[in-house]
Enzyme design. Structure first.
Site, PDB file in Angstrom:
ATOM      1  CE1 TYR A 162      -2.429  -2.776   2.080  1.00  0.00           C
ATOM      2  CE2 TYR A 162      -4.285  -2.245   0.837  1.00  0.00           C
ATOM      3  CZ  TYR A 162      -4.319  -2.485   0.722  1.00  0.00           C
ATOM      4  OH  TYR A 162      -4.959  -3.927   1.509  1.00  0.00           O
ATOM      5  CE  LYS A 258     -10.921  -5.564   7.477  1.00  0.00           C
ATOM      6  NZ  LYS A 258     -10.676  -6.909   7.072  1.00  0.00           N
ATOM      7  CE1 TYR A 346      -4.664  -4.716   3.736  1.00  0.00           C
ATOM      8  CE2 TYR A 346      -4.652  -7.246   4.868  1.00  0.00           C
ATOM      9  CZ  TYR A 346      -4.610  -6.335   3.586  1.00  0.00           C
ATOM     10  OH  TYR A 346      -4.510  -6.073   2.929  1.00  0.00           O
TER      11      TYR A 346
HETATM   12  C1  DHB Z   1      -6.539  -5.987  -3.210  1.00  0.00           C
HETATM   13  C2  DHB Z   1      -7.945  -5.112  -3.201  1.00  0.00           C
HETATM   14  C3  DHB Z   1      -8.445  -4.590  -2.037  1.00  0.00           C
HETATM   15  O1  DHB Z   1      -8.740  -3.405  -2.448  1.00  0.00           O
HETATM   16  C4  DHB Z   1      -7.541  -4.608  -0.589  1.00  0.00           C
HETATM   17  O2  DHB Z   1      -6.959  -3.634  -0.242  1.00  0.00           O
HETATM   18  C5  DHB Z   1      -5.996  -5.021  -1.383  1.00  0.00           C
HETATM   19  C6  DHB Z   1      -5.830  -6.251  -2.343  1.00  0.00           C
HETATM   20  C7  DHB Z   1      -6.944  -6.839  -4.296  1.00  0.00           C
HETATM   21  O3  DHB Z   1      -7.363  -6.680  -4.859  1.00  0.00           O
HETATM   22  O4  DHB Z   1      -6.158  -8.057  -4.966  1.00  0.00           O
END
Ligand code: DHB
Length: 352
Positions: A162, A258, A346
C-alpha cells in the site's frame, strides 16, 4: 459473474467459514497465505507483520473464484440457481409468506418464501422494497476512484504494498505467481479510454518505484476498469421478512479489502439464524441479526475510512493535512500498539 474481476483478500475468519462450509478444497490449494503487508511512504518501505502481531493471516484468492466455488457447491448439492431473470419484485414482505415475482424466458414466475435474503448488491431491488421512512442511510463519497488492472506479469512482491505518494495512492496486489493486480488512485470522473497501457505503467512506476533496488514487473494488461469509492450503511439490516446482507446494505471503500469479508460475515450470521428457526423454531438469532451484524459493519466502516484517509491524496489537501498523514503512517510503522490495531482489523476481528 464468474469472470468479473473483483476483490481478492480473505480474512482468516472468511477462510475458516468457507472451509467449514465445505468450500475449502480449491481455496486451500490455490489461495496464497500472506503474513504481512507493506506500507510505502516518504520513499521508505515498512512491513506490518500481521501474523506476528495477531497470530492470524490473510489469504489472497479472487472473489470471482469464491463465486465459482459457491455456484459449483450449490449446484452439486442439488440446489437451483436461476440466472438471467428480469424484472424482480418483492411482495408481501410483511406477511408470513413473501413472494418474489420475476420474468424468466419471457414468462412471469413466482417464488413463495418463508424469508427473503436480500443479497442482491448495491443496485439490487431488495433495499428499495422497504417502505419509505423505515431505513436510515449513513454515507460518504470520496473525491477519487480506483483504476484497477490485472496484468500477465509475475508480481514483483511477496506481500501487498500500500503506497502513499504525492501523485496519489497505489496498491500492488496479486492473483497468482504469474498474475499481478494493481490499483491507482484517479479522479472520479476519469475515463478509462484516457488511460492507455503505457500511461498506467508509467504512473504505477512513479508511485511504487520509490525505494532503492525495487522495480515493477510489467506485462500485457488483461483487464482494466475504474471503480468509484463510497462509504454507505443502511440501518436496520432487516424489515419484517426481508433480511439484507452484503453490498445491498453497506459499501466500504476498497482500501483494506473488507467488502467481500463483510458480506460473508453477514450470511454466516443469517445462515445460523435460519438454521435455528427451521431446526428448533428459535427466533432470537433472527431478531438480533441486524444489531449483531452492524457491530462488524461499523468496525469495518471505520477501518476502511481510516485506511482510505491515511493513504490517498486529495487535490485540495493542505500542507497541514499531508503532514498529519505522514505522521499517522510513521506512527503505524514504529508503534507496536498502532500497528497491532491496523493488523487486527486487517486480518479481521473474530468477535466485534
Ligand atoms: C485487493 C483489493 C483491495 O481493496 C485491497 O485493499 C487489497 C487487495 C486485491 O484486489 O487484490
Amino acid at each position: 459473474m464468474e469472470q468479473r474481476v473483483r476483490a481478492g483478500v480473505l480474512e482468516q475468519g472468511s477462510v475458516d467459514l468457507l472451509c467449514c462450509s465445505g468450500l475449502g478444497e480449491r481455496l486451500q490449494r490455490e489461495g496464497m497465505r500472506h503474513e504481512g503487508i507493506e506500507l510505502r511512504f516518504d520513499r521508505e518501505a515498512h512491513r506490518v507483520p500481521l501474523t506476528g502481531l495477531t497470530g492470524r493471516a490473510i489469504t489472497v484468492y479472487g472473489q470471482q473464484e469464491v463465486v465459482k466455488d459457491l455456484i459449483a457447491a450449490r449446484t452439486a448439492a442439488g440446489g437451483r440457481i436461476l440466472f438471467e431473470v428480469d424484472d424482480v419484485r418483492l411482495d408481501g414482505l410483511d406477511s408470513d409468506s413473501p413472494v418474489i415475482r420475476f420474468r424468466r424466458d419471457g414468462r412471469d414466475e413466482e417464488l413463495h418464501c418463508d424469508f427473503v435474503a436480500g443479497c442482491d448488491g448495491f443496485h439490487g431491488v431488495s433495499r428499495g422494497s422497504v417502505p419509505e421512512g423505515v431505513l436510515t442511510t449513513y454515507e460518504r463519497t470520496y473525491p477519487f476512484a480506483w483504476l484497477g488492472i490485472l496484468a500477465a506479469a509475475p508480481p514483483a512482491v511477496d506481500e501487498l504494498i500500500y503506497a502513499n505518494h504525492e501523485r496519489g495512492f497505489a496498491l500492488h496486489s496479486l492473483r497468482s505467481p504469474e498474475i499481478s493486480r494493481l490499483y491507482l488512485q484517479v479522479d472520479p470522473d476519469e475515463d478509462i479510454a484516457d488511460w492507455p497501457d503505457e500511461r498506467i505503467w508509467s504512473e504505477l512506476r512513479a508511485r511504487l518505484e520509490t525505494v532503492p533496488g525495487w522495480s515493477l514487473n510489467e506485462g500485457p494488461i488483461l483487464e482494466k476498469s475504474i471503480t468509484p469509492m463510497r462509504s454507505f450503511v443502511v440501518e436496520p439490516m432487516q424489515w419484517e421478512r426481508l433480511y439484507l446482507a452484503g453490498d445491498a446494505v453497506h459499501i466500504v471503500p476498497p482500501t483494506g479489502a473488507k467488502g467481500m469479508n463483510l458480506a460473508l460475515a453477514d450470511v454466516a450470521l443469517l445462515g445460523d439464524a435460519f438454521a435455528a428457526w427451521y431446526a428448533e423454531g428459535r427466533t432470537e438469532l433472527l431478531e438480533n441479526y441486524s444489531r449483531t451484524a452492524l457491530r462488524r459493519v461499523w468496525r469495518a466502516q471505520h477501518f476502511s475510512w481510516w485506511m482510505t484517509s491515511m493513504l490517498h491524496r486529495l487535490d485540495t489537501q493542505d500542507p497541514y493535512e499531508a503532514k498529519l498523514q505522514s505522521s499517522t503512517l510513521r506512527y503505524v510503522a514504529t508503534s507496536r500498539a498502532y500497528a497491532t490495531s491496523l493488523a487486527e482489523n486487517y486480518v479481521g476481528l473474530p468477535e466485534v
